[in-house]
Design an enzyme around this catalytic site. Sequence first.
Site, PDB file in Angstrom:
ATOM      1  N   ASP A 161       0.865  -1.176   0.000  1.00  0.00           N
ATOM      2  CA  ASP A 161       0.000   0.000   0.000  1.00  0.00           C
ATOM      3  C   ASP A 161       0.904   1.229   0.000  1.00  0.00           C
ATOM      4  O   ASP A 161       1.390   1.639  -1.041  1.00  0.00           O
ATOM      5  CB  ASP A 161      -0.903  -0.083   1.228  1.00  0.00           C
ATOM      6  CG  ASP A 161      -2.003   0.960   1.252  1.00  0.00           C
ATOM      7  OD1 ASP A 161      -2.130   1.704   0.271  1.00  0.00           O
ATOM      8  OD2 ASP A 161      -2.736   1.046   2.243  1.00  0.00           O
TER       9      ASP A 161
ATOM     10  N   ARG B 284     -10.574 -13.192   5.750  1.00  0.00           N
ATOM     11  CA  ARG B 284      -9.292 -13.818   5.384  1.00  0.00           C
ATOM     12  C   ARG B 284      -9.486 -15.155   4.683  1.00  0.00           C
ATOM     13  O   ARG B 284      -8.652 -15.573   3.894  1.00  0.00           O
ATOM     14  CB  ARG B 284      -8.427 -14.051   6.629  1.00  0.00           C
ATOM     15  CG  ARG B 284      -7.929 -12.795   7.307  1.00  0.00           C
ATOM     16  CD  ARG B 284      -6.812 -13.140   8.290  1.00  0.00           C
ATOM     17  NE  ARG B 284      -6.552 -12.065   9.243  1.00  0.00           N
ATOM     18  CZ  ARG B 284      -5.777 -11.005   8.987  1.00  0.00           C
ATOM     19  NH1 ARG B 284      -5.208 -10.876   7.805  1.00  0.00           N
ATOM     20  NH2 ARG B 284      -5.590 -10.084   9.896  1.00  0.00           N
TER      21      ARG B 284
HETATM   22  P1  5GP Z   1       1.732  -0.398   3.888  1.00  0.00           P
HETATM   23  O1  5GP Z   1       2.720  -0.472   4.998  1.00  0.00           O
HETATM   24  O2  5GP Z   1       2.297  -0.794   2.533  1.00  0.00           O
HETATM   25  O3  5GP Z   1       1.033   0.934   3.825  1.00  0.00           O
HETATM   26  O4  5GP Z   1       0.551  -1.379   4.228  1.00  0.00           O
HETATM   27  C1  5GP Z   1       0.714  -2.700   4.156  1.00  0.00           C
HETATM   28  C2  5GP Z   1      -0.250  -3.406   5.052  1.00  0.00           C
HETATM   29  O5  5GP Z   1      -1.481  -2.675   5.235  1.00  0.00           O
HETATM   30  C3  5GP Z   1      -0.628  -4.717   4.404  1.00  0.00           C
HETATM   31  O6  5GP Z   1       0.242  -5.733   4.809  1.00  0.00           O
HETATM   32  C4  5GP Z   1      -2.034  -4.911   4.898  1.00  0.00           C
HETATM   33  O7  5GP Z   1      -2.001  -5.567   6.140  1.00  0.00           O
HETATM   34  C5  5GP Z   1      -2.595  -3.533   5.092  1.00  0.00           C
HETATM   35  N1  5GP Z   1      -3.382  -3.107   3.927  1.00  0.00           N
HETATM   36  C6  5GP Z   1      -3.063  -2.174   3.003  1.00  0.00           C
HETATM   37  N2  5GP Z   1      -4.027  -2.050   2.080  1.00  0.00           N
HETATM   38  C7  5GP Z   1      -4.975  -2.951   2.403  1.00  0.00           C
HETATM   39  C8  5GP Z   1      -6.252  -3.305   1.807  1.00  0.00           C
HETATM   40  O8  5GP Z   1      -6.708  -2.799   0.767  1.00  0.00           O
HETATM   41  N3  5GP Z   1      -6.947  -4.279   2.449  1.00  0.00           N
HETATM   42  C9  5GP Z   1      -6.504  -4.885   3.588  1.00  0.00           C
HETATM   43  N4  5GP Z   1      -7.282  -5.823   4.107  1.00  0.00           N
HETATM   44  N5  5GP Z   1      -5.331  -4.576   4.171  1.00  0.00           N
HETATM   45  C10 5GP Z   1      -4.574  -3.607   3.586  1.00  0.00           C
END
Ligand code: 5GP
Length: 189
Positions: A117, A179
């Site tokens: 993300d 999940r």
């Molecule tokens: P980042 O650190 O890249 O911003 O976020 C990564 C983590 O955020 C992922 O491992 C996940 O747990 C959560 N996350 C980010 N986007 C999503 C999404 O669209 N759906 C879900 N369920 N989790 C997300």
Amino acid sequence: MSNVKSPKPKVKLVQLHDLKFRPMISAAKIKRRIREIGSALSQDFEGKKPVFIPILNGAFMFAADLVREFRGDCELAFVQLKSYAGTGSTGEVRVVLDIERAKIEGRHLILVEDILDSGRTLHHFLQHLAAQNPASISTVVLLRKPAAVQFPIEVRQLGFDIENKFVVGYGLDYDDLGRNLPSIFVLSE
Ligand code: 5GP
Ligand code: MG
């Protein structure tokens, strides 16, 4: 010829808590892509006995399918990370479940993550791993939201780029639910 409109195909929505989600990526499509990724990794890491490192909880299903497509010796070591969003974009990432150093030092590591993300989680964890002298670190991500990335991460293998919307299923949750869904669903507006 007929003026009768054919009925819209029914989309099966999934309800989790208060929200509804619609199908986005089918189980068959995920399976096909993972087969390709597994095949590429099998070639790249032939004879290197890599250590797959799934990031819990989200990556458990992806990792389980991915390692079954890997030909050759490999090992598994799980980690769990907790991210603190904080007030702004500088959230910290805490390693809740860590790996023994012997599994990292001098080894070829393949990080397995469900979704990229902002990239914050991986960015922090990659630094944590790099400090322990692995032979190499590669990152495999099932989903990526290009529009959301703030910390650029080099991805060796990617499942799918998706739009910047909240998704669930295939390991990913909404407040702990979803999940177990075998495919990916996106929030339905
Ligand atoms: P980042 O650190 O890249 O911003 O976020 C990564 C983590 O955020 C992922 O491992 C996940 O747990 C959560 N996350 C980010 N986007 C999503 C999404 O669209 N759906 C879900 N369920 N989790 C997300
Ligand atoms: Mg995650």
